[in-house]
Design an enzyme around this catalytic site. Structure first.
Site, PDB file in Angstrom:
ATOM      1  N   CYS A 223      -2.148 -13.701  -3.375  1.00 26.55           N
ATOM      2  CA  CYS A 223      -1.850 -14.180  -2.019  1.00 26.55           C
ATOM      3  C   CYS A 223      -1.994 -15.705  -1.936  1.00 26.55           C
ATOM      4  O   CYS A 223      -2.037 -16.259  -0.842  1.00 26.55           O
ATOM      5  CB  CYS A 223      -2.755 -13.502  -0.998  1.00 26.55           C
ATOM      6  SG  CYS A 223      -4.496 -13.820  -1.258  1.00 26.55           S
TER       7      CYS A 223
ATOM      8  N   ASP B 260     -15.943  -3.622  -4.383  1.00 25.22           N
ATOM      9  CA  ASP B 260     -15.946  -4.836  -3.573  1.00 25.22           C
ATOM     10  C   ASP B 260     -17.390  -5.365  -3.531  1.00 25.22           C
ATOM     11  O   ASP B 260     -18.337  -4.611  -3.753  1.00 25.22           O
ATOM     12  CB  ASP B 260     -15.447  -4.544  -2.156  1.00 25.22           C
ATOM     13  CG  ASP B 260     -14.920  -5.792  -1.447  1.00 25.22           C
ATOM     14  OD1 ASP B 260     -13.688  -5.942  -1.332  1.00 25.22           O
ATOM     15  OD2 ASP B 260     -15.742  -6.635  -1.015  1.00 25.22           O
TER      16      ASP B 260
ATOM     17  N   PHE C 235     -11.319  -5.125  -5.462  1.00 25.60           N
ATOM     18  CA  PHE C 235     -11.302  -5.936  -4.237  1.00 25.60           C
ATOM     19  C   PHE C 235     -10.809  -5.061  -3.072  1.00 25.60           C
ATOM     20  O   PHE C 235      -9.840  -5.370  -2.397  1.00 25.60           O
ATOM     21  CB  PHE C 235     -10.399  -7.166  -4.397  1.00 25.60           C
ATOM     22  CG  PHE C 235     -10.712  -8.011  -5.606  1.00 25.60           C
ATOM     23  CD1 PHE C 235     -11.761  -8.922  -5.575  1.00 25.60           C
ATOM     24  CD2 PHE C 235      -9.955  -7.909  -6.774  1.00 25.60           C
ATOM     25  CE1 PHE C 235     -12.059  -9.709  -6.683  1.00 25.60           C
ATOM     26  CE2 PHE C 235     -10.253  -8.687  -7.885  1.00 25.60           C
ATOM     27  CZ  PHE C 235     -11.299  -9.595  -7.843  1.00 25.60           C
TER      28      PHE C 235
ATOM     29  N   ARG D 170       0.848  -1.203   0.000  1.00 23.91           N
ATOM     30  CA  ARG D 170       0.000   0.000   0.000  1.00 23.91           C
ATOM     31  C   ARG D 170       0.881   1.250   0.000  1.00 23.91           C
ATOM     32  O   ARG D 170       0.638   2.210  -0.728  1.00 23.91           O
ATOM     33  CB  ARG D 170      -0.922   0.012   1.239  1.00 23.91           C
ATOM     34  CG  ARG D 170      -2.053  -1.002   1.173  1.00 23.91           C
ATOM     35  CD  ARG D 170      -3.076  -0.758   2.267  1.00 23.91           C
ATOM     36  NE  ARG D 170      -2.691  -1.270   3.578  1.00 23.91           N
ATOM     37  CZ  ARG D 170      -3.045  -2.472   4.045  1.00 23.91           C
ATOM     38  NH1 ARG D 170      -3.771  -3.290   3.320  1.00 23.91           N
ATOM     39  NH2 ARG D 170      -2.672  -2.861   5.260  1.00 23.91           N
TER      40      ARG D 170
ATOM     41  N   ASP E 226      -6.153  -6.713  -6.154  1.00 22.33           N
ATOM     42  CA  ASP E 226      -5.744  -7.493  -4.965  1.00 22.33           C
ATOM     43  C   ASP E 226      -6.854  -8.468  -4.567  1.00 22.33           C
ATOM     44  O   ASP E 226      -7.539  -8.279  -3.557  1.00 22.33           O
ATOM     45  CB  ASP E 226      -5.443  -6.525  -3.810  1.00 22.33           C
ATOM     46  CG  ASP E 226      -4.954  -7.258  -2.571  1.00 22.33           C
ATOM     47  OD1 ASP E 226      -4.346  -8.335  -2.713  1.00 22.33           O
ATOM     48  OD2 ASP E 226      -5.205  -6.759  -1.463  1.00 22.33           O
TER      49      ASP E 226
HETATM   50  N1  SAH Z   1      -7.002  -4.973  -0.888  1.00 25.18           N
HETATM   51  C1  SAH Z   1      -7.575  -5.198   0.398  1.00 25.18           C
HETATM   52  C2  SAH Z   1      -7.775  -6.672   0.705  1.00 25.18           C
HETATM   53  C3  SAH Z   1      -8.604  -7.442  -0.297  1.00 25.18           C
HETATM   54  S1  SAH Z   1      -9.262  -8.913   0.333  1.00 25.18           S
HETATM   55  C4  SAH Z   1      -6.739  -4.502   1.469  1.00 25.18           C
HETATM   56  O1  SAH Z   1      -5.627  -3.988   1.169  1.00 25.18           O
HETATM   57  O2  SAH Z   1      -7.174  -4.443   2.615  1.00 25.18           O
HETATM   58  C5  SAH Z   1     -10.301  -9.438  -0.933  1.00 25.18           C
HETATM   59  C6  SAH Z   1     -11.638  -8.708  -1.062  1.00 25.18           C
HETATM   60  O3  SAH Z   1     -12.267  -9.191  -2.236  1.00 25.18           O
HETATM   61  C7  SAH Z   1     -12.652  -8.942   0.049  1.00 25.18           C
HETATM   62  O4  SAH Z   1     -13.013  -7.699   0.603  1.00 25.18           O
HETATM   63  C8  SAH Z   1     -13.879  -9.583  -0.640  1.00 25.18           C
HETATM   64  O5  SAH Z   1     -15.101  -9.068  -0.142  1.00 25.18           O
HETATM   65  C9  SAH Z   1     -13.671  -9.142  -2.062  1.00 25.18           C
HETATM   66  N2  SAH Z   1     -14.255  -9.971  -3.126  1.00 25.18           N
HETATM   67  C10 SAH Z   1     -14.254 -11.314  -3.262  1.00 25.18           C
HETATM   68  N3  SAH Z   1     -14.790 -11.685  -4.438  1.00 25.18           N
HETATM   69  C11 SAH Z   1     -15.136 -10.536  -5.081  1.00 25.18           C
HETATM   70  C12 SAH Z   1     -15.710 -10.251  -6.355  1.00 25.18           C
HETATM   71  N4  SAH Z   1     -16.021 -11.220  -7.211  1.00 25.18           N
HETATM   72  N5  SAH Z   1     -15.907  -8.962  -6.698  1.00 25.18           N
HETATM   73  C13 SAH Z   1     -15.579  -7.958  -5.827  1.00 25.18           C
HETATM   74  N6  SAH Z   1     -15.017  -8.173  -4.631  1.00 25.18           N
HETATM   75  C14 SAH Z   1     -14.808  -9.440  -4.246  1.00 25.18           C
END
Ligand code: SAH
Length: 397
Positions: A341, A249, A227, A211, A301
């Site tokens: 990840c 998200d 995401f 970040r 992500d």
């Molecule tokens: N980038 C974030 C962490 C991402 S975790 C950070 O730095 O804190 C992954 C995220 O993807 C979760 O919040 C989950 O709700 C979301 N997610 C999962 N499948 C998804 C989809 N198909 N479309 C949008 N969001 C999704």
């Protein structure tokens, strides 16, 4: 008398290199009747003492090493491990001004199956192994010895516990129930964490360094944060003077917290400078592509696509798809910040997937920077599996 396990000839090699796992097929004999998670002595086939570990009769990983020296596995042991973990993070905590960080990264900190995140004065434990469960109360006492006046909460609501013969569990282990919002700070950014209802232990601490690195790509740019969860990258983008940030998200509570976080930091989000969009990223990217909507920076992500080797092929297709789409909606000279990840996907494979995505997107793509999990998620030399999060900054022509 302590129960004991004896290894098949040759199977001592990984333990002699201090790798902490003993697989079921590597065991020739079990002496005594160790209970679920009980501490056992581990011997080589010739009777040479190797380690003390936790016995896990239901798991393929039949034992996980607590210690390679002869010592009792008691409160003093856990206190030592906690102090070591704190010591090796001290400079990072000071450097990045952290009030939230990963205190224990399981095997990488010599405590197999134990993850502990510290959010202000709340310690959140995720216990994934039979041994961790067996010593839960001792661990709580040890935590209170090192962190007096802290509250301890358990978030062991993860399905992998089944493999260890354990059911999922959550709840207060000591002190108060965490409030809906515990505010932490990292790199001068405030973040509200919902310990009880958030993902994992509440927040993705592991992306902190990435970040921070993202800041240098966003000034005056149109940014799409895919995401987004509770804002993470989007907050740093606002801090880095992005022109506009769209956070996407599927979790509405996460998006609500993301907006709250932007306000908490007093970032200017008027005139739609920050948008919090409840959308399926897979669909959204196609819509943007079909409409011709373009961005200067796309952050990608996603959650873990591969939980097992059987899922790896499908995961590769998923990563290729979203990264191809991300490239297609970038302006020429734009930046793709992309991460995986999934521990099962190594950096070389991830790089190959990005290369395949570039072919399909019909764009020229250059890797300009590489990222990995934040410094409070170290990788022990003896346990390379601890390295799971990797990312790239790519310039897309
Ligand atoms: N980038 C974030 C962490 C991402 S975790 C950070 O730095 O804190 C992954 C995220 O993807 C979760 O919040 C989950 O709700 C979301 N997610 C999962 N499948 C998804 C989809 N198909 N479309 C949008 N969001 C999704």
């Amino acid at each position: 008398m302590t129960a004991a396990i004896y290894l098949v000839k040759g199977r001592e090699k990984s333990l002699l290199r201090k790798h902490p796992w003993v697989f079921s097929r590597g065991i020739s004999k079990v002496e005594g009747e160790p209970a679920l998670g009980e501490t056992v002595d581990i011997f080589a086939h010739n009777g040479k003492w190797l380690a003390k570990g936790a016995y896990s009769p239901h798991s393929q990983i039949r034992a996980r090493v607590w210690s390679f020296v002869k010592q009792p596995i008691d409160q003093t042991f856990f206190v030592e491990r906690l102090k070591d973990a704190l010591l090796l993070r001290q400079d990072i905590i000071e450097r990045d001004g952290l009030t939230g960080f990963r205190l224990i990264a399981a095997e990488s900190d010599g405590l197999p199956g134990i993850t502990i995140d510290k959010y202000d004065n709340f310690l959140v434990c995720q216990l994934l192994s039979a041994g961790a469960e067996f010593h839960k109360q001792t661990l709580v006492s040890a935590l209170l010895e090192v962190f007096p006046d802290h509250n301890i909460y358990e978030r062991s609501d993860v399905s992998v516990r089944k493999k260890e013969g354990l059911s999922e569990t959550t709840g207060v282990l000591h002190g108060e129930l965490p409030p809906k919002s515990v505010v932490i700070e990292e790199n001068g950014v405030k973040i509200s964490v919902d310990i009880v209802n958030g993902h994992k232990t509440g927040f993705y601490l592991d992306q902190r360094d990435s970040r921070q690195q993202a800041i240098k790509y966003v000034k005056d740019k149109e940014v799409l944060n895919c995401f987004s969860y509770t804002g993470g990258f989007g907050l740093y983008a606002l801090k880095g003077d992005a022109k506009r940030v769209i956070n996407a998200d599927v979790s509405q509570p996460a998006l609500d917290t993301a907006k709250y976080n932007a306000e908490l930091n007093q970032f200017d989000i008027s005139k739609k400078r920050a948008v919090f969009l409840n959308a399926d990223v897979f669909k959204l990217l196609r819509e943007y592509r079909d409409q011709g909507t373009k961005f200067d920076v796309v952050i990608m992500d996603p959650p873990k696509f591969a939980e097992s080797k059987a899922q790896l092929n499908g995961a590769c297709r998923g990563y290729k798809d979203i990264n191809m789409l991300a490239m297609q909606i970038l302006n020429p000279g734009g930046t793709l910040l992309t991460y995986s990840c999934s521990g099962l996907m190594d950096q070389a494979l991830f790089q190959k997937i990005i290369a395949d995505a570039a072919v399909d997107a019909e764009r020229q793509v250059k890797f300009v920077e590489r990222f990995e999990q934040a410094a409070d998620h170290p990788t022990d030399t003896a346990y390379p599996e601890g390295f799971y999060l990797k990312g790239f900054a790519c310039k897309v022509l």
